[in-house]
Design a protein around this motif. Structure first.
Motif, PDB file in Angstrom:
ATOM      1  N   TRP A  12       0.754  -1.263   0.135  1.00 35.90           N
ATOM      2  CA  TRP A  12       0.131   0.100  -0.004  1.00 35.90           C
ATOM      3  C   TRP A  12       1.066   1.212   0.098  1.00 35.90           C
ATOM      4  O   TRP A  12       1.822   1.373   0.858  1.00 35.90           O
ATOM      5  CB  TRP A  12      -1.130  -0.018   1.297  1.00 35.90           C
ATOM      6  N   VAL A  66      -0.990  -1.316  -4.276  1.00 36.59           N
ATOM      7  CA  VAL A  66      -2.178  -0.400  -4.241  1.00 36.59           C
ATOM      8  C   VAL A  66      -1.765   0.970  -4.031  1.00 36.59           C
ATOM      9  O   VAL A  66      -1.012   1.531  -3.240  1.00 36.59           O
ATOM     10  CB  VAL A  66      -2.934  -0.615  -2.983  1.00 36.59           C
ATOM     11  N   ILE A 104      -9.820  -1.824   0.529  1.00 40.76           N
ATOM     12  CA  ILE A 104      -8.345  -2.541   0.191  1.00 40.76           C
ATOM     13  C   ILE A 104      -8.730  -4.311   0.669  1.00 40.76           C
ATOM     14  O   ILE A 104      -8.234  -4.904  -0.082  1.00 40.76           O
ATOM     15  CB  ILE A 104      -7.429  -1.760   0.342  1.00 40.76           C
TER      16      ILE A 104
END
Length: 237
Positions: free
Chosen positions: A9, A33, A76
């Protein structure tokens, strides 16, 4: 990214160091992400990666908004298991302390310091539960040296350094790595065109920084690079 795969992330992914981190991790076949306030730049990044775009998921996110941070993380989690958080989102001003407005001060502190704390708070319960995880923070050499006209930026980065140093001690027992990357002058859009024109030849590049980030992430032993200071070979500007 439909399977519950381990991913990175990354905040502040739309330009500069964040963009090159995303590109390198994808090149190395890691799923990322990517978050930023600028969704158009994220879409451009994804399209530029063409066949590797399957490895990228993008979200518009202002890390200064805690509700957005926690809601985005829940989204997510529906598709992926975050293995590593990279806090890269950041803003600054180049004003003397007397000239910074209250609004500028608030935005810098909320983005650079609180935004990173929010993302850490989002992932931490899951990292503790699974006894594994990596948190990488892109800080700044202002944590090591005094630079005029950067008082609020310095306060935000010094605050995050202090927070993460304490956090590291608290989460050692959970096998969580907390890594602080501390770069000096790097050729990114955070600088004015005048500064880039004058000093860009001696600055580090975002690619230089992203390679170090990937290397410390990839260490798969009982070693953690807790703090790495990076400077141009000719020193600070």
């Amino acid at each position: 990214m439909s399977d519950k795969s381990k991913v990175i992330w990354l905040t502040g992914a739309s330009s500069g160091i964040g963009k090159t981190i995303a590109e390198l991790f994808v090149k190395k076949n890691h799923k990322v992400v990517c978050c930023s306030r600028n969704i158009d730049k994220l879409k451009k990044l994804k399209s530029e990666l063409e066949s590797d775009s399957r490895l990228i998921k993008i979200y518009k996110l202002d890390v200064a908004n805690p509700n957005e941070v926690f809601d985005t993380y829940q989204e997510i989690k529906k598709e992926a298991d975050i293995d590593c958080l990279i806090n890269n989102a950041g803003i600054t001003s180049f004003n003397a302390a007397k000239d910074d407005s209250v609004e500028e001060i608030r935005k810098i502190i909320e983005t650079n310091l609180l935004g990173s704390i929010y993302t850490i708070k989002a992932v931490l319960p899951d990292f503790i539960k699974k006894k594994h995880g990596t948190i990488i923070n892109i800080l700044s050499v202002v944590t090591k040296k005094i630079f005029e006209n950067s008082s609020v930026y310095s306060a935000s980065k010094q605050g995050l350094l202090a927070y993460t140093n304490v956090l590291r001690e608290e989460v050692r027992e959970h096998n969580i790595r907390v890594i602080n990357i501390i770069p000096g002058a790097t050729k990114t859009p955070i600088w004015s065109n005048d500064i880039l024109e004058k000093y860009s030849q001696r600055m580090m590049t975002p690619n230089d920084i992203s390679k170090i980030v990937f290397d410390v992430f990839s260490l798969n032993t009982n070693i953690v690079a807790e703090e790495i200071v990076l400077r141009p070979i000719k020193g600070d500007l």
